[in-house]
Design a protein around this motif. Structure first.
Motif, short mmCIF file in Angstrom:
data_model
loop_
_atom_site.label_atom_id
_atom_site.label_comp_id
_atom_site.label_asym_id
_atom_site.label_seq_id
_atom_site.Cartn_x
_atom_site.Cartn_y
_atom_site.Cartn_z
N PHE A 58 0.83 -1.21 0.00
CA PHE A 58 0.00 0.00 0.00
C PHE A 58 0.87 1.25 0.00
CE2 PHE A 58 -2.25 3.39 2.32
CZ PHE A 58 -3.38 3.51 1.54
N ALA A 59 1.90 1.27 0.84
CA ALA A 59 2.79 2.43 0.91
C ALA A 59 3.48 2.66 -0.44
CB ALA A 59 3.83 2.22 2.01
N ILE A 60 3.88 1.58 -1.10
CA ILE A 60 4.53 1.70 -2.41
C ILE A 60 3.56 2.32 -3.42
CG2 ILE A 60 5.49 0.42 -4.36
CD1 ILE A 60 6.61 -1.60 -2.36
N ALA A 61 2.33 1.83 -3.44
CA ALA A 61 1.34 2.33 -4.40
C ALA A 61 1.05 3.82 -4.19
CB ALA A 61 0.06 1.51 -4.30
N VAL A 62 0.84 4.21 -2.94
CA VAL A 62 0.54 5.62 -2.64
C VAL A 62 1.72 6.51 -2.98
CG1 VAL A 62 -0.01 7.25 -0.79
CG2 VAL A 62 -1.17 5.04 -0.87
N SER A 63 2.93 6.07 -2.64
CA SER A 63 4.11 6.90 -2.90
C SER A 63 4.31 7.10 -4.40
CB SER A 63 5.36 6.26 -2.28
OG SER A 63 5.71 5.05 -2.94
N ILE A 64 4.01 6.10 -5.21
CA ILE A 64 4.16 6.24 -6.66
C ILE A 64 3.21 7.32 -7.19
CG2 ILE A 64 3.74 5.09 -8.87
CD1 ILE A 64 4.84 2.52 -7.60
N VAL A 65 1.97 7.34 -6.68
CA VAL A 65 1.00 8.34 -7.11
C VAL A 65 1.49 9.75 -6.75
CG1 VAL A 65 -1.34 9.22 -6.77
CG2 VAL A 65 -0.95 6.76 -6.99
N ILE A 66 1.99 9.92 -5.53
CA ILE A 66 2.50 11.22 -5.09
C ILE A 66 3.71 11.63 -5.91
CG2 ILE A 66 3.52 12.50 -3.16
CD1 ILE A 66 1.87 10.66 -1.29
N ASP A 67 4.61 10.68 -6.15
CA ASP A 67 5.81 10.97 -6.94
C ASP A 67 5.45 11.45 -8.34
OD1 ASP A 67 7.45 10.21 -4.86
OD2 ASP A 67 7.75 8.17 -5.60
N ILE A 68 4.48 10.80 -8.97
CA ILE A 68 4.07 11.19 -10.32
C ILE A 68 3.52 12.61 -10.31
CG2 ILE A 68 2.34 10.76 -12.12
CD1 ILE A 68 2.74 7.77 -11.64
N ALA A 69 2.71 12.95 -9.30
CA ALA A 69 2.13 14.30 -9.21
C ALA A 69 3.21 15.37 -9.14
CB ALA A 69 1.21 14.39 -7.99
N LEU A 70 4.24 15.13 -8.34
CA LEU A 70 5.31 16.12 -8.18
C LEU A 70 6.25 16.13 -9.39
CD1 LEU A 70 6.16 15.54 -4.41
CD2 LEU A 70 4.93 17.47 -5.40
N GLN A 71 6.56 14.95 -9.90
CA GLN A 71 7.50 14.87 -11.02
C GLN A 71 6.89 15.45 -12.30
OE1 GLN A 71 10.54 14.15 -10.62
NE2 GLN A 71 11.40 12.81 -12.17
N LEU A 72 5.59 15.24 -12.50
CA LEU A 72 4.91 15.81 -13.66
C LEU A 72 5.09 17.32 -13.70
CD1 LEU A 72 1.42 14.06 -14.12
CD2 LEU A 72 3.08 14.57 -15.92
N ASN A 73 4.89 17.95 -12.55
CA ASN A 73 5.02 19.40 -12.47
C ASN A 73 6.47 19.84 -12.64
OD1 ASN A 73 2.39 20.96 -11.68
ND2 ASN A 73 2.29 19.06 -10.52
#
Length: 412
Positions: A58-73
């Motif tokens: 679960f922690a891996i899945a959530v962190s990937i979503v957050i990472d994508i949001a920041l990296q996209l920007n």
């Protein structure tokens, strides 16, 4: 290291990117991904898998979503404006960019000692070579890459090759260890335990410090900038995080299979012990290759990106930039050889710098996207992406608080 960034980027007649530019995008994706996949990445993933078991999914899945949001920007702002992060910082507030560069340089220097140390430990696991000798030889290899005639192309190809090698070898261990995949998938949706500490640690480890800028700065040096390349920039930013996520998932499954099988990994060298438990002596050698590849690509990423923060893309010559990168590697290698490892106190202190840099750097980029439309060459920044970015930025504040606290305790 440069690929003559002031030259126009070629496109195919159909409007698609030419093969040379696709190669550059691929290299930037893997530079970001392999910069994240360092010795600390392997240690963190192993420790949390031992602690949380299948719930770590679960922690891996959530962190990937957050990472994508920041990296996209981050990639979109840097890529479309055609300016490095510190240049944008100075436009937001005079001198802020140099503060960012100072934080990143200090953190990068200390953590690169850890990267060289990891490379030495990797050669030890592979060949039984003294870690100091192995670390020094690995550093010479990295310097040789930057001194090569076409350093930019060499870096792109090497990080792609080593990134795929790490994923392939770790996948072999994951298959050998026989992890409970069904249980891990169940925990992605219905976690048995939620660890916010694990999530924030993974986010900081994946895009903290220099890592969030590594791929984007590489694109600038290759001339892949401006609104015309928005599709490639977007695809590259997401794919870089996905590559890191794939490695994280495979490593998690490899360790999980060993742990659920009842093996005791002890308190030290847990990852090495897990690989050895899964595949015997071959597993230990495989671990050595994976650790070495993770470490030397992090040496390349940390050195290149740290120097990019203290040099000008247009005013600094390729020769000067190369000399600075090689000096960066040499200084951190000498520190490792003399100390034998990165001093714990300095690593914690550098961690605080990285924790501070992440929210400052992300805030600068989001502020530019929100308030400085004049820098985007006519490109209209998506409001939904801004909303996602600012929401994810709030988490970086928590990361900063948790990064500074150990330093306060350390010197109190």
């Amino acid at each position: 290291m440069s690929d003559r960034p002031d030259q126009p980027v070629a496109t195919a007649p159909s409007g698609r990117l030419a093969s040379s530019t696709r190669s550059t995008l691929l290299g930037a994706m893997f530079l970001m991904a392999t910069s994240a996949i360092g010795p600390g990445f392997i240690t963190q993933t192993t420790a949390f898998t031992v602690q949380l078991g299948a719930a770590f999914a679960f922690a891996i899945a959530v962190s990937i979503v957050i990472d994508i949001a920041l990296q996209l920007n981050a990639w979109r702002v840097i890529g479309v404006t055609g300016r490095r992060a510190q240049e944008l910082g100075n436009l937001v507030l005079p001198g802020l960019g140099w503060v960012m560069a100072g934080f990143l340089l200090v953190g990068g220097l200390v953590f690169n000692v850890g990267n060289v140390s990891g490379a030495g430990l990797g050669t030890d696991a592979m060949f039984g070579l003294d870690p100091k000798i192995g670390g020094a030889v690995s550093a010479l290899i990295a310097i040789g890459i930057f001194l090569s005639r076409r350093a930019g192309v060499a870096v792109d190809r090497i990080v792609v090759f080593l990134g795929l090698l790490m994923i392939g070898l770790t996948a072999y261990i994951a298959i050998t260890s026989g992890p409970p995949v069904g249980e891990a998938l169940k925990n992605v949706v219905l976690p048995e335990e939620i660890s916010f500490l694990a999530i924030t640690t993974l986010v900081g480890g994946t895009i903290g410090g220099y890592i969030v800028y590594a791929g984007a700065h590489r694109l600038l040096d290759s001339g892949v900038t401006g609104p015309a390349h928005i599709r490639g920039i977007t695809r590259g930013s997401i794919t870089g995080i996905v590559i890191t996520g794939i490695m994280r998932v495979i490593l998690f499954l490899a360790i999980l299979g060993v742990v659920t099988g009842g093996a005791d990994l002890g308190q030290e060298n847990q990852a090495a012990n897990a690989f050895q438990q899964a595949a015997g002596e071959i597993g230990l050698r495989v671990f050595g290759v994976v650790l070495w590849a993770a470490s030397i690509t992090s040496v390349i990423g940390a050195s290149y990106t740290s120097v990019s923060f203290v040099t000008s893309r247009t005013r600094t010559s390729d020769r000067t930039r190369t000399i600075l990168v090689c000096a960066f590697i040499a200084v951190t290698t000498l520190a490792f050889v003399l100390a034998g490892a990165a001093p714990t106190t300095l690593l914690v202190f550098a961690g605080a710098f990285n924790g501070l840099l992440l929210p400052i750097g992300i805030a600068v980029l989001l502020w530019v996207a929100t308030r400085r439309a004049d820098l985007f060459h006519g490109y209209r920044y998506p409001r939904w992406l801004l909303a996602v970015g600012w929401t994810a930025w709030l988490l970086t504040i928590y990361l900063a608080v948790n990064s500074v606290r150990p330093v306060i305790e350390l010197f109190s």
